[in-house]
Design a protein around this motif. Structure first.
Motif, PDB file in Angstrom:
ATOM      1  N   GLY A 188     -14.290  -5.362 -12.115  1.00  0.00           N
ATOM      2  CA  GLY A 188     -13.112  -6.195 -11.864  1.00  0.00           C
ATOM      3  C   GLY A 188     -11.848  -5.375 -11.782  1.00  0.00           C
ATOM      4  O   GLY A 188     -10.981  -5.615 -10.918  1.00  0.00           O
ATOM      5  N   ASN A 189     -11.721  -4.399 -12.671  1.00  0.00           N
ATOM      6  CA  ASN A 189     -10.530  -3.544 -12.664  1.00  0.00           C
ATOM      7  C   ASN A 189     -10.435  -2.740 -11.368  1.00  0.00           C
ATOM      8  O   ASN A 189      -9.333  -2.518 -10.842  1.00  0.00           O
ATOM      9  CB  ASN A 189     -10.544  -2.608 -13.866  1.00  0.00           C
ATOM     10  CG  ASN A 189     -10.279  -3.344 -15.166  1.00  0.00           C
ATOM     11  OD1 ASN A 189      -9.710  -4.433 -15.162  1.00  0.00           O
ATOM     12  ND2 ASN A 189     -10.688  -2.762 -16.279  1.00  0.00           N
ATOM     13  N   LEU A 190     -11.584  -2.300 -10.862  1.00  0.00           N
ATOM     14  CA  LEU A 190     -11.592  -1.610  -9.563  1.00  0.00           C
ATOM     15  C   LEU A 190     -11.122  -2.556  -8.458  1.00  0.00           C
ATOM     16  O   LEU A 190     -10.359  -2.167  -7.563  1.00  0.00           O
ATOM     17  CB  LEU A 190     -13.001  -1.107  -9.244  1.00  0.00           C
ATOM     18  CG  LEU A 190     -13.398   0.245  -9.805  1.00  0.00           C
ATOM     19  CD1 LEU A 190     -14.878   0.508  -9.546  1.00  0.00           C
ATOM     20  CD2 LEU A 190     -12.562   1.367  -9.196  1.00  0.00           C
ATOM     21  N   GLY A 191     -11.588  -3.791  -8.528  1.00  0.00           N
ATOM     22  CA  GLY A 191     -11.168  -4.785  -7.544  1.00  0.00           C
ATOM     23  C   GLY A 191      -9.662  -4.956  -7.533  1.00  0.00           C
ATOM     24  O   GLY A 191      -9.031  -5.030  -6.463  1.00  0.00           O
ATOM     25  N   ILE A 192      -9.055  -4.990  -8.724  1.00  0.00           N
ATOM     26  CA  ILE A 192      -7.597  -5.139  -8.832  1.00  0.00           C
ATOM     27  C   ILE A 192      -6.887  -3.961  -8.162  1.00  0.00           C
ATOM     28  O   ILE A 192      -5.888  -4.140  -7.450  1.00  0.00           O
ATOM     29  CB  ILE A 192      -7.186  -5.259 -10.311  1.00  0.00           C
ATOM     30  CG1 ILE A 192      -7.677  -6.592 -10.877  1.00  0.00           C
ATOM     31  CG2 ILE A 192      -5.667  -5.135 -10.468  1.00  0.00           C
ATOM     32  CD1 ILE A 192      -7.552  -6.717 -12.381  1.00  0.00           C
ATOM     33  N   LEU A 193      -7.415  -2.725  -8.397  1.00  0.00           N
ATOM     34  CA  LEU A 193      -6.795  -1.549  -7.762  1.00  0.00           C
ATOM     35  C   LEU A 193      -6.832  -1.664  -6.243  1.00  0.00           C
ATOM     36  O   LEU A 193      -5.857  -1.322  -5.554  1.00  0.00           O
ATOM     37  CB  LEU A 193      -7.511  -0.267  -8.209  1.00  0.00           C
ATOM     38  CG  LEU A 193      -7.378   0.128  -9.690  1.00  0.00           C
ATOM     39  CD1 LEU A 193      -8.063   1.471  -9.941  1.00  0.00           C
ATOM     40  CD2 LEU A 193      -5.922   0.216 -10.133  1.00  0.00           C
ATOM     41  N   TYR A 194      -7.939  -2.157  -5.700  1.00  0.00           N
ATOM     42  CA  TYR A 194      -8.052  -2.289  -4.240  1.00  0.00           C
ATOM     43  C   TYR A 194      -7.179  -3.422  -3.705  1.00  0.00           C
ATOM     44  O   TYR A 194      -6.640  -3.327  -2.600  1.00  0.00           O
ATOM     45  CB  TYR A 194      -9.517  -2.488  -3.838  1.00  0.00           C
ATOM     46  CG  TYR A 194     -10.274  -1.184  -3.750  1.00  0.00           C
ATOM     47  CD1 TYR A 194     -10.045  -0.301  -2.699  1.00  0.00           C
ATOM     48  CD2 TYR A 194     -11.193  -0.813  -4.727  1.00  0.00           C
ATOM     49  CE1 TYR A 194     -10.720   0.918  -2.616  1.00  0.00           C
ATOM     50  CE2 TYR A 194     -11.872   0.393  -4.654  1.00  0.00           C
ATOM     51  CZ  TYR A 194     -11.635   1.253  -3.601  1.00  0.00           C
ATOM     52  OH  TYR A 194     -12.303   2.462  -3.521  1.00  0.00           O
ATOM     53  N   VAL A 195      -7.031  -4.501  -4.452  1.00  0.00           N
ATOM     54  CA  VAL A 195      -6.157  -5.596  -4.016  1.00  0.00           C
ATOM     55  C   VAL A 195      -4.709  -5.130  -3.950  1.00  0.00           C
ATOM     56  O   VAL A 195      -3.969  -5.435  -3.002  1.00  0.00           O
ATOM     57  CB  VAL A 195      -6.291  -6.814  -4.963  1.00  0.00           C
ATOM     58  CG1 VAL A 195      -5.119  -7.777  -4.778  1.00  0.00           C
ATOM     59  CG2 VAL A 195      -7.606  -7.533  -4.693  1.00  0.00           C
ATOM     60  N   LYS A 196      -4.309  -4.370  -4.970  1.00  0.00           N
ATOM     61  CA  LYS A 196      -2.901  -3.951  -5.062  1.00  0.00           C
ATOM     62  C   LYS A 196      -2.625  -2.620  -4.389  1.00  0.00           C
ATOM     63  O   LYS A 196      -1.465  -2.206  -4.286  1.00  0.00           O
ATOM     64  CB  LYS A 196      -2.486  -3.879  -6.535  1.00  0.00           C
ATOM     65  CG  LYS A 196      -2.531  -5.244  -7.227  1.00  0.00           C
ATOM     66  CD  LYS A 196      -2.046  -5.143  -8.662  1.00  0.00           C
ATOM     67  CE  LYS A 196      -2.017  -6.522  -9.318  1.00  0.00           C
ATOM     68  NZ  LYS A 196      -1.540  -6.462 -10.722  1.00  0.00           N
ATOM     69  N   GLY A 197      -3.674  -1.936  -3.946  1.00  0.00           N
ATOM     70  CA  GLY A 197      -3.475  -0.633  -3.312  1.00  0.00           C
ATOM     71  C   GLY A 197      -2.949   0.405  -4.280  1.00  0.00           C
ATOM     72  O   GLY A 197      -2.049   1.181  -3.945  1.00  0.00           O
ATOM     73  N   LEU A 198      -3.496   0.431  -5.480  1.00  0.00           N
ATOM     74  CA  LEU A 198      -3.041   1.367  -6.516  1.00  0.00           C
ATOM     75  C   LEU A 198      -3.998   2.551  -6.591  1.00  0.00           C
ATOM     76  O   LEU A 198      -5.161   2.396  -6.969  1.00  0.00           O
ATOM     77  CB  LEU A 198      -2.984   0.659  -7.876  1.00  0.00           C
ATOM     78  CG  LEU A 198      -2.028  -0.537  -7.959  1.00  0.00           C
ATOM     79  CD1 LEU A 198      -2.168  -1.244  -9.307  1.00  0.00           C
ATOM     80  CD2 LEU A 198      -0.583  -0.082  -7.750  1.00  0.00           C
ATOM     81  N   GLY A 199      -3.505   3.725  -6.227  1.00  0.00           N
ATOM     82  CA  GLY A 199      -4.335   4.924  -6.252  1.00  0.00           C
ATOM     83  C   GLY A 199      -5.298   4.985  -5.089  1.00  0.00           C
ATOM     84  O   GLY A 199      -6.121   5.894  -4.996  1.00  0.00           O
ATOM     85  N   THR A 200      -5.220   4.005  -4.217  1.00  0.00           N
ATOM     86  CA  THR A 200      -6.100   3.931  -3.059  1.00  0.00           C
ATOM     87  C   THR A 200      -5.450   3.042  -2.011  1.00  0.00           C
ATOM     88  O   THR A 200      -4.491   2.324  -2.305  1.00  0.00           O
ATOM     89  CB  THR A 200      -7.480   3.354  -3.462  1.00  0.00           C
ATOM     90  OG1 THR A 200      -8.340   3.358  -2.342  1.00  0.00           O
ATOM     91  CG2 THR A 200      -7.347   1.930  -3.978  1.00  0.00           C
ATOM     92  N   LYS A 201      -5.984   3.078  -0.799  1.00  0.00           N
ATOM     93  CA  LYS A 201      -5.467   2.195   0.253  1.00  0.00           C
ATOM     94  C   LYS A 201      -5.901   0.757  -0.057  1.00  0.00           C
ATOM     95  O   LYS A 201      -7.014   0.521  -0.490  1.00  0.00           O
ATOM     96  CB  LYS A 201      -6.035   2.634   1.608  1.00  0.00           C
ATOM     97  CG  LYS A 201      -5.447   1.896   2.795  1.00  0.00           C
ATOM     98  CD  LYS A 201      -6.046   2.442   4.096  1.00  0.00           C
ATOM     99  CE  LYS A 201      -5.487   1.663   5.283  1.00  0.00           C
ATOM    100  NZ  LYS A 201      -6.077   2.148   6.569  1.00  0.00           N
TER     101      LYS A 201
END
Length: 548
Positions: free
Chosen positions: A387-400
């Motif tokens: 889930g935390n990885l999903g949040i990073l991808y939704v917000k574009g944090l540290g990744t596109k």
């Protein structure tokens, strides 16, 4: 002059002995008789003469004289080794064995230590010194002086065990248990461990036998029998057995559950540096299973000892103490313990370390590193990390920003019953982000999340039932979901208060206008006021609704 006198003394003693016996064997037996009577001086004189005449058993016994420092000699391992060498060369096989022991125990130095020891054990074993066969097996097991060869080790252990060297029987049990040089055979492991255990090889064999019964390996599982054997081994100071007794008392296996007794056995094992016992003792204390106040300083010491002994769950628990519990909050220390635990494949620790990196707590903020730790944890089914990885991808944090990848991680998290992620997955389906817009799917995931008491998801379901998206419009059901959502307003983070305000406002409107079958102006006013408290932007809307 002293040397001449000593020589004459020994020479005269030999002549006297010769008068009393007619052969070397008779003289040797006479020396043995003197030895048994405590007349070490006369025994020494007789055996010295015999050894000079190359009667090798006498040389062997003279070596023992020097080992023990008996009679007219002072203890000297070097001189003992010289007599053992002569006796061994004369095929007194016991002398070969004892000479090897001197080298092994570093009483006497020798070049190519283990190769020399191997040759001596081999010679002694051929001469049926069965202790030497056992030690030869140990050399093959550990690859000392020879190439490691478990099959050869089994061969020598078997010869020794057949002749009642019970340490060898113990090692045969281990070989059959762990497939070392033989095929795994639990029944044979049991047979050899029983033989050894019944003959006072308690430390290893009784412990191994207990393990077989505890786990039902080749026998019917029998915790009571395992308990008896672990007790026997623990009394022989096998602290792994004491630890297992603690496990039995904690879990009520073969005995009545008793946390206090579990604590006693864990304490005994922990004091002897069984680090798993230190960890379990800490867990008993932390979760108040024993009658004692939780002392976080003592708890920290137990977990630290266990962590230093590479019990990685203890490192994780230490990290939790420093992150959350009042030992003296220290995110930097928490990150260090999480890192050690994560390296030891405690994947919850990887997730927590990711959280620290995402928020810059105790470490320099790095979404990239957070992503790395979340990924390791998610790949090992720590669904919160997915889930935390999903949040990073939704917000574009540290990744596109990538809604499609986010949906994949949310899906895995939701399957693992991380209910906030089911809600977020429902949101992606409702909006068509990274997936094809599908209100029915949105309803499915919001429902699962709401059933798991994610109150935002309940509110989102209310909206879909209000608008008839993915379901037939149903104000009664919408009312039910708004009610459940608004009831959880105390349990949501600040970031979700705007959403909660909307749901409480909608519930208020339903009450005020009787939507969903219940008209209640008083309850409606409470809900509208709560919406205003949660989000001031709803205050004007509340006034308008009440006025109407």
């Amino acid at each position: 002059m002293k040397k001449v006198c000593l020589f004459l003394f020994i020479f005269l003693g030999i002549l006297a002995a010769k008068e009393e016996c007619k052969s070397n064997k008779e003289c040797f037996n006479l020396g043995s008789l003197c030895y048994k009577k405590g007349d070490y001086q006369k025994a020494y004189e007789i055996w010295t003469g015999l050894c000079k005449n190359n009667y090798y058993p006498a040389c062997f016994y003279l070596g023992t004289f020097y080992i023990q420092g008996l009679g007219v000699v002072k203890q000297s391992y070097e001189k003992a080794s010289q007599f053992y060498i002569k006796a061994c060369n004369g095929n007194v096989y016991g002398a070969c064995y004892y000479l090897a022991k001197l080298y092994k125990d570093k009483k006497v130095s020798v070049k190519q230590k283990y190769k020399t020891i191997y040759k001596l054990y081999a010679k002694a074993c051929k001469g049926n010194v069965y202790d030497a066969c056992y030690d030869l097996g140990v050399l093959y097991t550990n690859g000392l002086g020879v190439k490691q060869d478990y099959k050869k080790a089994v061969e020598f252990y078997t010869k020794a065990c057949d002749n009642n060297i019970y340490d060898a029987c113990n090692n045969l049990g281990t070989a059959y248990m762990y497939s070392r040089g033989v095929n795994r055979d639990y029944s044979k492991a049991k047979m050899f461990w029983e033989k050894a255990c019944d003959n006072n090889n308690i430390y290893g064999s009784c412990y191994g036998l207990a393990f077989i019964y505890a786990n039902g390996l080749g026998v019917e599982q029998n915790y009571k029998k395992a308990y008896e054997l672990y007790t026997k081994a623990c009394n022989a100071n096998n602290y792994s057995a004491c630890y297992n007794l603690g496990v039995f008392y904690e879990g009520g296996l073969g005995v009545k559950q008793d946390y206090e007794k579990a604590s006693e056995f864990y304490t005994k094992a922990c004091n002897a540096n069984n680090y798993s016992a230190c960890y379990n003792l800490g867990m008993l204390s932390q979760y108040k299973k024993v009658d004692m106040e939780v002392d976080y300083k003592v708890l920290s010491k137990l977990y630290t000892k266990a962590c230093n002994g590479n019990v990685y769950d203890a490192c994780y628990s230490l990290g939790m103490l420093y992150q959350y519990v009042d030992v003296e909050q220290d995110y930097k220390k928490a990150s260090q313990f999480y890192a050690k635990a994560c390296n030891g494949n405690v994947y919850d620790a990887c997730n927590n370390l990711g959280v620290l990196y995402a928020n810059g707590l105790g470490v320099k903020q790095s979404y990239k590193k957070a992503s790395q730790f979340y990924t390791k944890a998610c790949n090992n089914d720590i669904y919160t990390s997915c889930g935390n990885l999903g949040i990073l991808y939704v917000k574009g944090l540290g990744t596109k920003q990538d809604y499609k990848k986010a949906s994949q991680f949310y899906t895995k998290a939701c399957k693992g019953n991380v209910y906030p992620m089911c809600n977020d997955l429902g949101f992606l389906y409702a909006k068509g982000l990274g997936v094809k817009q599908d209100y029915e799917k949105a309803v499915e995931f919001y429902t699962k999340a709401c059933n798991g008491n994610n109150y935002i998801a309940c509110g989102n379901l209310g909206v879909l039932y209000t608008k008839g998206l993915g379901v037939e419009r149903d104000y009664k059901k919408a009312h039910k979901f708004y009610y459940k959502a608004c009831s959880g307003y105390n349990d949501i983070p600040d970031i979700n208060k705007g959403d909660m305000a909307k749901f409480c406002y909608n519930l208020g409107i339903f009450y005020v206008f009787g939507k969903g079958g219940e008209y209640n102006l008083s309850e409606g006013g409470k809900c509208l006021n709560l919406a205003c408290t949660l989000d001031r932007t709803y205050c004007d809307k509340t006034d308008m609704a009440i006025t109407r």
